[in-house]
Design a protein around this motif. Structure first.
Motif, PDB file in Angstrom:
ATOM      1  N   THR A   4       0.836  -1.207   0.000  1.00 53.46           N
ATOM      2  CA  THR A   4       0.000   0.000   0.000  1.00 53.46           C
ATOM      3  C   THR A   4       0.867   1.252   0.000  1.00 53.46           C
ATOM      4  O   THR A   4       1.777   1.381   0.805  1.00 53.46           O
ATOM      5  N   ARG A   5       0.558   2.157  -0.903  1.00 53.29           N
ATOM      6  CA  ARG A   5       1.292   3.415  -0.959  1.00 53.29           C
ATOM      7  C   ARG A   5       0.456   4.495  -0.303  1.00 53.29           C
ATOM      8  O   ARG A   5      -0.408   5.077  -0.942  1.00 53.29           O
ATOM      9  N   TRP A   6       0.687   4.749   0.945  1.00 52.50           N
ATOM     10  CA  TRP A   6      -0.066   5.773   1.656  1.00 52.50           C
ATOM     11  C   TRP A   6       0.308   7.154   1.137  1.00 52.50           C
ATOM     12  O   TRP A   6       1.302   7.305   0.439  1.00 52.50           O
ATOM     13  N   LEU A   7      -0.457   8.130   1.507  1.00 54.71           N
ATOM     14  CA  LEU A   7      -0.140   9.497   1.103  1.00 54.71           C
ATOM     15  C   LEU A   7       0.713  10.159   2.173  1.00 54.71           C
ATOM     16  O   LEU A   7       0.427  10.024   3.366  1.00 54.71           O
ATOM     17  N   ASP A   8       1.768  10.858   1.773  1.00 50.95           N
ATOM     18  CA  ASP A   8       2.547  11.597   2.770  1.00 50.95           C
ATOM     19  C   ASP A   8       1.810  12.888   3.114  1.00 50.95           C
ATOM     20  O   ASP A   8       0.734  13.162   2.596  1.00 50.95           O
ATOM     21  N   THR A  10       2.249  16.077   2.482  1.00 54.20           N
ATOM     22  CA  THR A  10       1.965  17.015   1.389  1.00 54.20           C
ATOM     23  C   THR A  10       0.832  16.505   0.507  1.00 54.20           C
ATOM     24  O   THR A  10      -0.083  17.255   0.152  1.00 54.20           O
ATOM     25  N   GLU A  11       0.905  15.257   0.161  1.00 55.16           N
ATOM     26  CA  GLU A  11      -0.127  14.673  -0.709  1.00 55.16           C
ATOM     27  C   GLU A  11      -1.481  14.657  -0.023  1.00 55.16           C
ATOM     28  O   GLU A  11      -2.509  14.996  -0.626  1.00 55.16           O
ATOM     29  N   ALA A  13      -2.538  16.570   2.410  1.00 51.32           N
ATOM     30  CA  ALA A  13      -3.036  17.936   2.573  1.00 51.32           C
ATOM     31  C   ALA A  13      -3.678  18.426   1.278  1.00 51.32           C
ATOM     32  O   ALA A  13      -4.751  19.035   1.298  1.00 51.32           O
ATOM     33  N   ALA A  14      -3.034  18.136   0.170  1.00 50.13           N
ATOM     34  CA  ALA A  14      -3.559  18.574  -1.121  1.00 50.13           C
ATOM     35  C   ALA A  14      -4.887  17.886  -1.426  1.00 50.13           C
ATOM     36  O   ALA A  14      -5.861  18.530  -1.833  1.00 50.13           O
ATOM     37  N   TRP A  15      -4.939  16.619  -1.206  1.00 57.00           N
ATOM     38  CA  TRP A  15      -6.158  15.855  -1.498  1.00 57.00           C
ATOM     39  C   TRP A  15      -7.316  16.285  -0.606  1.00 57.00           C
ATOM     40  O   TRP A  15      -8.424  16.533  -1.077  1.00 57.00           O
TER      41      TRP A  15
END
Lengths: 151, 151
Positions: A4-8, A10-11, A13-15
DNA sequence: GCCCTGATGTTCAAATCTGAACAACCAGTA
DNA sequence: TACTGGTTGTTCAGATTTGAACATCAGGGC
């Protein structure tokens, strides 16, 4: 099963910002249009698309894709707009199955009357709050994902 | 009657791209969640918010504002999630009127199972298609309008 | 204590959206 | 010509959303 590639941060926050803002803006727009003209946002978008189209008319399927609603939702909304006298249905000359949605003169006048107030909202909450650079960055970014979603 | 301020080409392009993309992405997400877990997007968002909240619980009104739905829509969705065993209602100790939505263990497991596939969609169409700069620009821009919309 | 303003969550009716099923039609092919 | 696969728009049932109305409770001022 791939990892699974979680969102960091920055990602994520943007989403999150994109998601909340689009929903909030949608609600605000819906509210304004309802109060000012008794229109829903999809209905308003239909009028806009037809006004921009050559001959002020469009095929149902093409229109549904433009406004981003299901075919059945468009059938429903065109019927509503027809009752209000803003749109008419016409048979398509080149295709016996086809149906053309045509903007009436009343529909055009309605749009001209409603557009200023609508744009005021778009400006007040989005356009006027973004710099030129931000607007351009958003356009290229959004278009890239739009293209991916439409393939 | 003040003069109408129409949108110029740059502004219109940005607004149109934002609008279409948000709707298309919404549809794609809805489709994925329905297929993978029988969840709607609002339902998924409810689970996410509760999972992030202290004690995995939140007041109804606070939750409704976070997910950006009406109070009545939240009442309906919490009832649905309660039937599915993913959420429970609890009375609020500090406020007799208050209702707490609490994420159950089943709800937490459901979220952990569904999140990867959901994030895959968010990545495939949005996050992975934007540069770091674009992500950051979008965050600041969206937060600015979000703040205006929430005041 | 009592009243008043406001907040909270639910219920209800009405409107809307979606996907599946359907009938009708088009275009290309054997 | 007849057939086949795909397109078009509508219908339908079911699910969801919204705003208004409502009963209930909280907090402050008298």
């Amino acid at each position: 099963m791939t990892q699974t590639r979680w969102l960091d941060a920055t990602e994520m926050a943007a989403w999150r910002a994109f998601l909340s803002t689009s929903h909030l803006l949608e609600r605000r727009i819906e509210e304004q249009l309802k109060a000012a003209a008794g229109l829903t946002h999809p209905q308003y978008e239909i009028l806009v698309r037809l006004a921009d189209a050559p001959g002020r008319q469009m095929r149902m399927t093409e229109l549904a894709k433009g406004v981003v609603v299901s075919k059945s939702a468009l059938t429903y909304q065109i019927t509503q707009l027809e009752k209000a006298g803003l749109v008419e249905r016409a048979t398509c000359p080149s295709d016996e199955r086809g149906v053309l949605a045509v903007l009436t003169d009343d529909g055009m006048r309605c749009l001209e009357r409603v557009a200023p107030g609508h744009l005021e909202v778009v400006r007040a909450y989005l356009v006027d709050r973004l710099t030129r650079d931000e607007l351009e960055t958003m356009t290229t970014a959004m278009r890239r994902t739009e293209q991916a979603l439409r393939r």
